[in-house]
Scaffold this active site. Structure first.
Site, mmCIF file in Angstrom:
data_model
loop_
_atom_site.group_PDB
_atom_site.id
_atom_site.type_symbol
_atom_site.label_atom_id
_atom_site.label_comp_id
_atom_site.label_asym_id
_atom_site.label_seq_id
_atom_site.Cartn_x
_atom_site.Cartn_y
_atom_site.Cartn_z
ATOM 1 N N SER A 1 61.219 15.088 134.474
ATOM 2 C CA SER A 1 61.138 14.015 135.463
ATOM 3 C C SER A 1 59.893 13.163 135.212
ATOM 4 O O SER A 1 59.770 12.069 135.756
ATOM 5 C CB SER A 1 61.127 14.588 136.884
ATOM 6 O OG SER A 1 60.135 15.585 137.026
ATOM 7 N N LYS B 1 62.294 25.586 130.325
ATOM 8 C CA LYS B 1 63.496 25.371 131.122
ATOM 9 C C LYS B 1 64.448 24.464 130.362
ATOM 10 O O LYS B 1 64.016 23.552 129.663
ATOM 11 C CB LYS B 1 63.142 24.746 132.475
ATOM 12 C CG LYS B 1 64.378 24.479 133.369
ATOM 13 C CD LYS B 1 64.002 24.167 134.799
ATOM 14 C CE LYS B 1 63.622 22.738 135.057
ATOM 15 N NZ LYS B 1 64.650 21.752 134.651
ATOM 16 N N GLU C 1 68.696 22.702 130.660
ATOM 17 C CA GLU C 1 69.820 22.417 131.543
ATOM 18 C C GLU C 1 71.126 22.980 130.992
ATOM 19 O O GLU C 1 71.316 23.051 129.779
ATOM 20 C CB GLU C 1 69.958 20.893 131.750
ATOM 21 C CG GLU C 1 68.768 20.276 132.474
ATOM 22 C CD GLU C 1 68.942 18.785 132.742
ATOM 23 O OE1 GLU C 1 70.013 18.210 132.418
ATOM 24 O OE2 GLU C 1 67.991 18.188 133.282
ATOM 25 N N GLU D 1 70.395 22.454 141.457
ATOM 26 C CA GLU D 1 70.077 21.102 141.921
ATOM 27 C C GLU D 1 71.287 20.456 142.571
ATOM 28 O O GLU D 1 72.362 20.376 141.975
ATOM 29 C CB GLU D 1 69.570 20.247 140.743
ATOM 30 C CG GLU D 1 69.255 18.800 141.171
ATOM 31 C CD GLU D 1 68.379 18.028 140.197
ATOM 32 O OE1 GLU D 1 67.905 18.614 139.205
ATOM 33 O OE2 GLU D 1 68.172 16.822 140.443
HETATM 34 O O1 KIV Z 1 62.312 17.618 135.744
HETATM 35 C C1 KIV Z 1 62.263 18.067 136.905
HETATM 36 O O2 KIV Z 1 61.451 17.645 137.757
HETATM 37 C C2 KIV Z 1 63.193 19.132 137.268
HETATM 38 C C3 KIV Z 1 63.168 19.654 138.679
HETATM 39 C C4 KIV Z 1 63.717 18.668 139.634
HETATM 40 C C5 KIV Z 1 63.852 20.968 138.797
HETATM 41 O O3 KIV Z 1 63.941 19.561 136.427
HETATM 42 NA NA NA Z 2 64.020 18.441 134.490
#
Ligand code: KIV
Ligand code: NA
Length: 265
Positions: free
Chosen positions: A46, A114, A116, A182
């Site tokens: 993000s 992390k 997706e 999400e």
């Molecule tokens: O990139 C991000 O901020 C995220 C969160 C909203 C989980 O993946």
């Molecule tokens: Na993200």
């Protein structure tokens, strides 16, 4: 006086303890969150929207993720730092995913990565975890897929709900230590949370997930523009910063700043 580990996160679920996660993209803000006791900080892609001014997270690169993740690691002592794998850094397959996860660990110093996707990413998760890097998964709305799925609530209707459950189980089976849900209906997120033994981290996923995450600039009231319904603003930093900038400008133009006391003699 040690960093939070994925083991601590696992234990929290066993004890029924809820925990908070925030995004962080720079050393200074990360140090504030660390001192405030936020146990897990996500260097989310993000950052593409928030800090780099892109329209989506799609253009974010490994170089950008590595640079900002390293800054967040340097700014913190205690939090577990999770680095997002950006779009294009793991879709080619497990080997590419491992190479880029390894880069975030070795060059930036993150404690986990992390990525997706549920069933579609399970081979990537498996190889990264096997190699010794903890993985947080992310299902439901996955913003990197904006061009195929848009930004819509996921898991609505029986078929979609079953798919989401399969996705959540797939990432758990692949070895993920936690999974972000999400924008999924609260009842479904609750069911996933009861079904899985790994913690669920909700964003727009109701009250029953094991953890909650918000984009830091959203909850600080810094982002500006219309906020999604699931965001709660805990501060109004945009107006605080704007007021400070306007007052500074007025005082410079009006000859009020600097004053005698700000001068060196
Ligand atoms: O990139 C991000 O901020 C995220 C969160 C909203 C989980 O993946
Ligand atoms: Na993200």
């Amino acid at each position: 006086n040690r960093r939070i580990t994925v083991r601590d996160i696992t234990v929290a679920k066993e004890r029924g303890e809820k925990w908070p996660m925030l995004t962080a993209y720079d050393a200074m803000t990360a140090s504030v969150f660390d001192e405030a006791g936020i146990p897990v900080l996500l260097v989310g892609d993000s950052m593409g929207n928030v800090h780099l001014g892109y329209e989506t997270t799609v253009p974010v690169t490994m170089d950008e993720m590595t640079m900002l993740s390293a800054a967040v690691v340097r700014g913190t002592k205690r939090a577990l730092i999770v680095g997002d794998l950006p779009f294009g850094s793991y879709q080619e397959g497990p080997t590419q995913a491992l190479r880029n996860a390894m880069r975030l660990v070795k060059d930036a110093g993150v404690g986990a990565v992390k990525l997706e996707g549920g069933e579609r990413s399970h081979r990537q998760i498996e190889l990264i975890v096997e190699s010794g890097i903890p993985v947080m998964a992310h299902v439901g709305l996955t913003p990197q897929s904006v061009n195929t799925m848009g930004y819509r609530v996921q898991g609505r209707g029986e078929e979609a709900a079953q798919q989401l459950l399969r996705d959540a189980k797939a990432v758990q089976d692949a070895g993920a230590f936690a999974v972000v849900l999400e924008l999924v209906p609260a009842v479904l997120a609750a069911e996933v949370t009861r079904t899985l033994h790994i913690p669920t981290v909700g964003i727009g996923a109701g009250v029953e997930t094991d953890a909650q995450v918000l984009v830091a600039t959203d909850m600080l009231g810094l982002t500006g523009g219309r906020m999604p319904r699931f965001v709660k603003q805990y501060a109004e930093l945009r107006s605080v910063i704007g007021d400070a900038a306007r007052t500074f400008a007025d005082e410079v133009v009006g000859g009020v700043f600097p004053a005698e006391e700000h001068s060196v003699h």
